[in-house]
Scaffold this active site. Structure first.
Site, PDB file in Angstrom:
ATOM      1  N   THR A  24      36.519  32.886  41.312  1.00 22.47           N
ATOM      2  CA  THR A  24      37.158  32.583  40.027  1.00 22.47           C
ATOM      3  C   THR A  24      36.351  31.542  39.257  1.00 22.47           C
ATOM      4  O   THR A  24      36.139  31.671  38.046  1.00 22.47           O
ATOM      5  CB  THR A  24      38.577  32.052  40.261  1.00 22.47           C
TER       6      THR A  24
ATOM      7  N   TYR B  57      48.032  41.221  39.893  1.00 12.29           N
ATOM      8  CA  TYR B  57      48.703  41.960  38.817  1.00 12.29           C
ATOM      9  C   TYR B  57      49.633  43.056  39.333  1.00 12.29           C
ATOM     10  O   TYR B  57      50.759  43.194  38.877  1.00 12.29           O
ATOM     11  CB  TYR B  57      47.679  42.547  37.835  1.00 12.29           C
TER      12      TYR B  57
ATOM     13  N   ARG C  73      47.443  32.786  40.527  1.00 14.10           N
ATOM     14  CA  ARG C  73      46.636  33.698  39.711  1.00 14.10           C
ATOM     15  C   ARG C  73      47.009  35.164  39.933  1.00 14.10           C
ATOM     16  O   ARG C  73      46.924  35.970  39.016  1.00 14.10           O
ATOM     17  CB  ARG C  73      45.146  33.510  40.006  1.00 14.10           C
TER      18      ARG C  73
ATOM     19  N   LYS D 229      41.283  31.664  52.820  1.00 17.76           N
ATOM     20  CA  LYS D 229      41.273  30.587  51.834  1.00 17.76           C
ATOM     21  C   LYS D 229      42.671  30.581  51.243  1.00 17.76           C
ATOM     22  O   LYS D 229      43.038  31.468  50.471  1.00 17.76           O
ATOM     23  CB  LYS D 229      40.226  30.823  50.750  1.00 17.76           C
TER      24      LYS D 229
ATOM     25  N   ILE E   6      37.180  25.367  50.469  1.00 20.73           N
ATOM     26  CA  ILE E   6      36.286  25.973  49.475  1.00 20.73           C
ATOM     27  C   ILE E   6      36.668  25.307  48.166  1.00 20.73           C
ATOM     28  O   ILE E   6      37.744  25.535  47.627  1.00 20.73           O
ATOM     29  CB  ILE E   6      36.423  27.494  49.417  1.00 20.73           C
TER      30      ILE E   6
END
Length: 292
Positions: free
Chosen positions: A47, A110, A141, A165, A207
Site C-alpha cells: 500500500t 471490497y 482498508r 502481517k 513491516i
C-alpha cells in the site's frame, strides 16, 4: 520460527519525479539508506508503495531495480494480492521470483468474503506460489477482518504460509494470534504504533512505514524488543510516537513521503487520487525532525 522475516521490514515507498514518473535515483537512495541503517528486509509494492496506481509494467521494473540495488544484502518480499483470486494466481504464475524471498498477499478487499472465502482464496494462492507467503490482514482498508481462527487454520494447513502481517489495530487480536499460532509461524505487526508491544509479546517484529525514515532508532527499538529489553526499547518508542502519529494523520504514503522529502531522500510527489501532505502537516513534521 523462520528468521527470514524477523525484525524490521519496511513497506518501501515508490518515489516519483515532478511529472509522476518513477524516480529511480531516489529509490536507490532509500534502499541504500535503509540497509545501511539496519533494516532486515524490504517489502515492494505494498500500500505504501502506491501499488494501486503503479502499472504492471512499472511494478516489474521497480522490482528488478530493487533486486539489483539490494544485491542480496537483505531479503525482499513482493506484494501480490487482490480480490480476484484468478488474477492473483495468474500474476504469481507470470512472476520471476529470482531474488525474492516471499510475497505479501493482502486479504481480498471490497468483496467482503466470508471466513471460508478468505480460506479458499489463500488455499488457491498457496497451492500455486513457489515462495513463502505472508498473509496481510488490514480490515481498515479491505472492509472485512480476517479472523484469528481463519489465519491459524491457514498457518496449520499450508507450509508456505509462514507469517501474517496483522494490521487490525487491536492488541487483543494480536494476543489471540500469538497464543494460538504454530511455533514456526510469525506474527508481524502492521501497525507502527503497536509494533513494540507486539514484539515484546512474542511477535516477530514489524513491516513498517515510519521505519524507512527514522530507520536507525526504529530498527534499534525492534531489536531491543526482540531481546526483551522493554525499558530501553520504550525510550525509543516514546521518542518516535509523535512522528509515527503525524505520518498517518492525513493519508499514507503522503505523510511518510513528506518526511523523506525533508530528509532529502525523495520528493513528496504522490499519484492521484492521493495528494501531497498539507503545508500544516509538513510544518509539524519539519518541526519534529529539527528537534529530534
Amino acid at each position: 520460527m523462520s528468521t527470514t522475516f524477523l525484525g524490521t521490514g519496511i513497506a518501501i515507498v515508490t518515489p516519483f519525479n515532478a511529472d509522476k514518473s518513477i524516480d529511480y535515483d531516489a529509490l536507490k537512495k532509500i534502499v541504500d539508506f535503509n540497509i545501511e541503517n539496519g533494516v532486515n528486509y524490504i517489502v515492494i509494492s505494498g500500500t505504501t508503495g502506491e501499488s494501486v496506481t503503479v502499472s504492471a509494467e512499472e511494478k516489474k521494473e521497480i522490482t528488478k531495480f530493487i533486486i539489483k540495488t539490494t544485491n542480496n544484502r537483505v531479503p525482499l518480499v513482493l506484494g501480490i494480492g487482490g480480490n480476484d483470486t484468478t488474477q492473483v494466481i495468474n500474476e504469481i504464475k507470470t512472476t520471476d521470483f529470482t531474488g525474492l524471498s516471499g510475497i505479501l498477499s493482502v486479504a481480498p478487499y471490497y468483496s467482503k468474503p466470508t471466513q471460508e472465502g478468505f480460506y479458499q482464496h489463500f488455499k488457491a494462492v498457496s497451492e500455486i506460489c513457489p515462495v513463502d507467503i505472508i498473509l496481510y490482514n488490514v480490515p481498515g482498508r479491505t472492509a472485512k477482518n480476517m479472523e484469528v481462527d481463519t489465519t491459524i487454520r491457514l498457518a496449520k494447513d499450508f507450509k508456505n504460509i509462514v507469517a501474517v502481517k496483522e494490521a487490525a489495530g487491536e492488541m487483543s487480536q494480536y494476543y489471540q494470534l500469538l497464543k494460538k499460532k504454530p511455533a514456526d509461524f510469525a506474527v508481524i505487526s502492521g501497525d507502527d504504533d503497536l509494533a513494540l508491544g507486539v514484539t515484546l509479546a512474542g511477535g516477530s517484529g514489524v513491516i513498517s512505514v515510519i521505519g524507512q525514515a527514522m530507520t536507525k532508532d526504529f530498527c534499534s527499538m525492534i531489536q531491543l524488543g526482540l531481546q526483551g529489553n522493554a525499558k530501553e526499547a520504550f525510550k525509543l518508542h516514546y521518542n518516535l510516537m509523535e512522528i509515527t502519529d503525524l505520518i498517518f494523520s492525513e493519508n499514507n504514503p503522503s505523510g511518510i513521503k513528506a518526511v523523506l522529502e525533508i530528509l532529502d531522500l525523495c520528493k513528496a510527489e504522490v499519484r492521484l487520487p492521493l495528494v501531497e501532505a498539507t503545508l500544516g502537516l509538513k510544518t509539524k513534521i519539519n518541526t519534529f525532525l529539527k528537534n529530534y
